[in-house]
Design an enzyme around this catalytic site. Structure first.
Site, PDB file in Angstrom:
ATOM      1  CB  THR A 258      -0.976  -0.008   1.203  1.00  0.00           C
ATOM      2  OG1 THR A 258      -1.660   1.232   1.237  1.00  0.00           O
ATOM      3  CG2 THR A 258      -0.276  -0.236   2.525  1.00  0.00           C
TER       4      THR A 258
ATOM      5  CD  GLU B 189      -2.864  -0.320   5.644  1.00  0.00           C
ATOM      6  OE1 GLU B 189      -3.904  -0.226   4.966  1.00  0.00           O
ATOM      7  OE2 GLU B 189      -1.933   0.513   5.613  1.00  0.00           O
TER       8      GLU B 189
ATOM      9  CE  LYS C 143      -3.893  16.946  14.275  1.00  0.00           C
ATOM     10  NZ  LYS C 143      -2.987  16.568  13.202  1.00  0.00           N
TER      11      LYS C 143
ATOM     12  CD1 TRP D 106      -7.847  18.184  16.404  1.00  0.00           C
ATOM     13  CD2 TRP D 106      -8.550  16.179  15.722  1.00  0.00           C
ATOM     14  NE1 TRP D 106      -6.891  17.260  16.768  1.00  0.00           N
ATOM     15  CE2 TRP D 106      -7.306  16.024  16.364  1.00  0.00           C
ATOM     16  CE3 TRP D 106      -9.178  15.049  15.213  1.00  0.00           C
ATOM     17  CZ2 TRP D 106      -6.681  14.790  16.493  1.00  0.00           C
ATOM     18  CZ3 TRP D 106      -8.575  13.813  15.340  1.00  0.00           C
ATOM     19  CH2 TRP D 106      -7.323  13.689  15.985  1.00  0.00           C
TER      20      TRP D 106
HETATM   21  P1  AMP Z   1      -6.400   1.854   0.533  1.00  0.00           P
HETATM   22  O1  AMP Z   1      -5.708   1.024   1.545  1.00  0.00           O
HETATM   23  O2  AMP Z   1      -5.498   2.296  -0.582  1.00  0.00           O
HETATM   24  O3  AMP Z   1      -7.636   1.182   0.030  1.00  0.00           O
HETATM   25  O4  AMP Z   1      -6.851   3.223   1.214  1.00  0.00           O
HETATM   26  C1  AMP Z   1      -7.580   3.206   2.403  1.00  0.00           C
HETATM   27  C2  AMP Z   1      -8.069   4.598   2.703  1.00  0.00           C
HETATM   28  O5  AMP Z   1      -8.962   5.036   1.676  1.00  0.00           O
HETATM   29  C3  AMP Z   1      -8.865   4.702   3.975  1.00  0.00           C
HETATM   30  O6  AMP Z   1      -8.049   4.808   5.113  1.00  0.00           O
HETATM   31  C4  AMP Z   1      -9.699   5.954   3.726  1.00  0.00           C
HETATM   32  O7  AMP Z   1      -8.968   7.124   3.996  1.00  0.00           O
HETATM   33  C5  AMP Z   1      -9.959   5.877   2.244  1.00  0.00           C
HETATM   34  N1  AMP Z   1     -11.282   5.283   2.009  1.00  0.00           N
HETATM   35  C6  AMP Z   1     -11.585   4.026   1.651  1.00  0.00           C
HETATM   36  N2  AMP Z   1     -12.915   3.866   1.509  1.00  0.00           N
HETATM   37  C7  AMP Z   1     -13.484   5.055   1.802  1.00  0.00           C
HETATM   38  C8  AMP Z   1     -14.828   5.548   1.872  1.00  0.00           C
HETATM   39  N3  AMP Z   1     -15.879   4.790   1.574  1.00  0.00           N
HETATM   40  N4  AMP Z   1     -15.016   6.845   2.233  1.00  0.00           N
HETATM   41  C9  AMP Z   1     -13.970   7.647   2.526  1.00  0.00           C
HETATM   42  N5  AMP Z   1     -12.700   7.240   2.489  1.00  0.00           N
HETATM   43  C10 AMP Z   1     -12.437   5.967   2.129  1.00  0.00           C
END
Ligand code: AMP
Length: 548
Positions: free
Chosen positions: A186, A331, A442, A447
């Site tokens: 990732t 993760e 912040k 926040w």
């Molecule tokens: P990844 O591991 O590349 O899939 O990225 C994960 C991150 O994508 C999460 O920690 C969020 O910040 C963002 N993310 C995934 N799904 C959503 C969702 N439905 N709404 C908002 N953010 C999301």
């Protein structure tokens, strides 16, 4: 403790494909191929070919624990590689072909991939990069003899030739269910990509959990299309949970544009499709332009980034398709939450139901969530308090692969994983992402959500795009700076923007300054690059700070 007297049988990925073959012998797996055309076969054929591939991998010298990489689209061959590699105890390492060159070679070398399986499309890419790979012993080109290209890749095998030499009999070994099964890196905004190593146990438990999501009700009558790539967190687990329930699987291959997806969905009776907002934007745009209809689609699951409310509404009102939002992370295997409306709320007016669906939804079984303040103290689940979101569960990472530096920062004292998201959770368990921890402002210990401010700002008819970043403030430490791209021809000024926001956000959330730019920085996938914007504005001083 008194021990239970039940069999200690390991949860194995190979069990899934054999179960599907034995119990859904006529169910189809359909793929659009990079070579062109549609391929279709049944679960028993998928299982037989996975066994042939398992024999071939052994012959190539792939040992338990070895990493075998894939650079490939969603097709039946990729599906077979998932089962054959993990099935013999090796690790299926899926690679995103769109990674920048330095990250691509970094992860091949960090993972110490032994073989790379590659689709025709990506052979030229690998020919360019292969000199950077340190330990790769050979390449398997995922095609047949007829389509086998001339290649400068050393030790290149033809996939179908390898299989043809092998019997379809193979005794899947059984071993510790905690053994590594697959690997996905990732990319953060800074530093090298980090490896997430899944196990047989985590993969099966994740699949059970998805199938148990209240109200999702996936079953044998479903035709499932994972548009989300198999190189992105195992296509969100679809290739594992679909065979468990005998659902039809439809793989889109390289054609992810609106026209191709519409054609495939209608031809194959797709009822459920999973993918990121960008893909659905393309599909809806195509439908708007062409006037085509979706004959069979019942639901889409939108995840990976926030699902826009207008998109969910358009699916429903124009196409009768229910749109759900899913939140998760590489993760987390990756599913964490899904925004399904509970039965008691299904008689609410459409807009009220949409209010529920635009949240990130409720946790599936096996995912625990907590929100904490800046000192790590738990915050109430009252739908108001927001703080950093942490998670734990049996399909959630316990440590990145060979990365002590990242591991030191990623877990709290109780062992929960820090998601990097800022969220609130209400009394029914609905979670709503408010921001990323890196992006939240912040101000004097409180926040401010940059996302909320941006969403309000783009509600102004003369604002095309908006981004909020933190600017240094001598008293409050950080204050919001709003960076705006105006619609063409607009002469909107700072006073006009502030006036507009005044009735929409709390007074202390109002940006301290508004700056107008011609464009904002975006990544290759269209995501706003806040890190780059912060870099651009690193010398910026707020008017009030300047005055003092
Ligand atoms: P990844 O591991 O590349 O899939 O990225 C994960 C991150 O994508 C999460 O920690 C969020 O910040 C963002 N993310 C995934 N799904 C959503 C969702 N439905 N709404 C908002 N953010 C999301």
């Amino acid at each position: 403790m008194m021990r239970g007297l039940m069999m200690d049988r390991p949860l194995m990925i190979s069990h899934i494909i054999e179960y599907a073959a034995a119990n859904f012998p006529d169910q189809e797996v359909v793929s659009r191929m990079p070579e062109g055309g549609i391929h279709r076969y049944t679960y028993p054929e998928a299982a037989a070919r996975s066994r042939q591939l398992a024999n071939a991998l052994r012959k190539l010298g792939v040992e338990p624990g070895d990493r075998v990489a894939t650079v490939a689209w969603n097709t039946y061959r990729h599906f077979e590689i998932y089962y054959a590699t993990s099935g013999i105890g090796a690790v299926c390492h899926t690679i995103n072909p769109r990674l920048p060159v330095d990250q691509f070679s970094y992860i091949v070398n960090h993972a110490q991939d032994k073989y790379v399986f590659v689709d025709l499309t990506f052979v030229p890419l690998l020919e360019k990069l292969q000199g950077l790979f340190e330990g790769v012993r050979g390449y398997v080109i995922m095609t047949d003899r007829e389509h086998m290209p001339e290649t400068s890749l050393p030790d290149a095998y033809c996939y179908e030739d390898l299989l043809a030499e092998q019997p379809s009999a193979f005794e899947w070994p059984e071993f510790d269910e905690q053994a590594a099964s697959s690997l996905c890196y990732t990319s953060g905004t800074t530093g090298n990509p980090k490896g997430v190593m899944y196990s047989h146990r985590s993969t099966l438990l994740h699949a059970f959990s998805v199938l148990a999501i209240p109200g999702l009700g996936l079953n044998e009558t479903c035709s499932l299309l994972p548009v989300v790539p198999m190189f992105h967190v195992n296509a969100w687990g679809v290739p594992y949970f679909a065979p468990m329930i005998g659902a039809k699987l439809v793989f889109p291959g390289p054609n992810l544009d609106g026209a191709s997806l519409t054609e495939l969905m209608n031809a194959e009776g797709v009822t459920e499709a999973w993918g990121v907002p960008t893909v659905w934007m393309g599909l809806l745009g195509h439908l708007r332009g062409s006037g085509e209809r979706l004959d069979s689609l019942q639901r889409v699951l939108i995840g990976g980034s926030a699902a826009p409310r207008a998109m969910m509404a358009e699916f429903k009102s124009q196409h009768g398709v229910e749109a759900l939002q899913g939140w998760g992370m590489t993760e987390m295997s990756p599913v964490g939450t899904v925004s399904l409306v509970r039965p008691k709320d299904q008689n609410l007016p459409e807009e009220k139901q949409l209010d529920i669906k635009v949240t990130q939804g409720r946790a599936m079984f096996g995912v625990e969530m907590k929100i904490v303040d800046g000192d790590g103290k738990r915050l109430p689940h009252d739908g108001k308090a927001f703080g950093e979101l942490l998670v734990r569960g049996p399909a959630i990472i316990s440590g990145y692969y060979e990365n002590a530096e990242a591991n030191a920062k990623s877990f709290d004292d109780e062992g929960w994983f820090r998601t990097g998201d800022v969220a609130k959770i209400d009394s029914e368990g609905y979670m709503e992402i408010v921001d990323r921890t890196k992006d939240v402002i912040k101000s004097g210990g409180e926040w401010i959500s940059s996302i909320d401010l941006e969403n309000e700002a783009v509600g102004h008819p003369e604002i095309a795009e908006a981004a909020v970043i933190a600017a240094y403030h001598p008293k409050w430490d950080e204050r919001p700076l709003l960076v705006v791209v105006r619609e063409a021809g607009s002469e909107l000024d700072k006073a006009g923007v502030i006036e507009f926001l005044k009735t929409r956000v709390a007074k202390w959330w109002l940006p301290d300054d508004v700056v107008f730019v011609d464009e904002l920085p975006h990544s290759a996938t269209g995501k706003l690059q806040k890190a780059k914007l912060r870099e651009e504005f690193k010398d910026y001083v707020l008017p009030e700070a300047k005055a003092s």
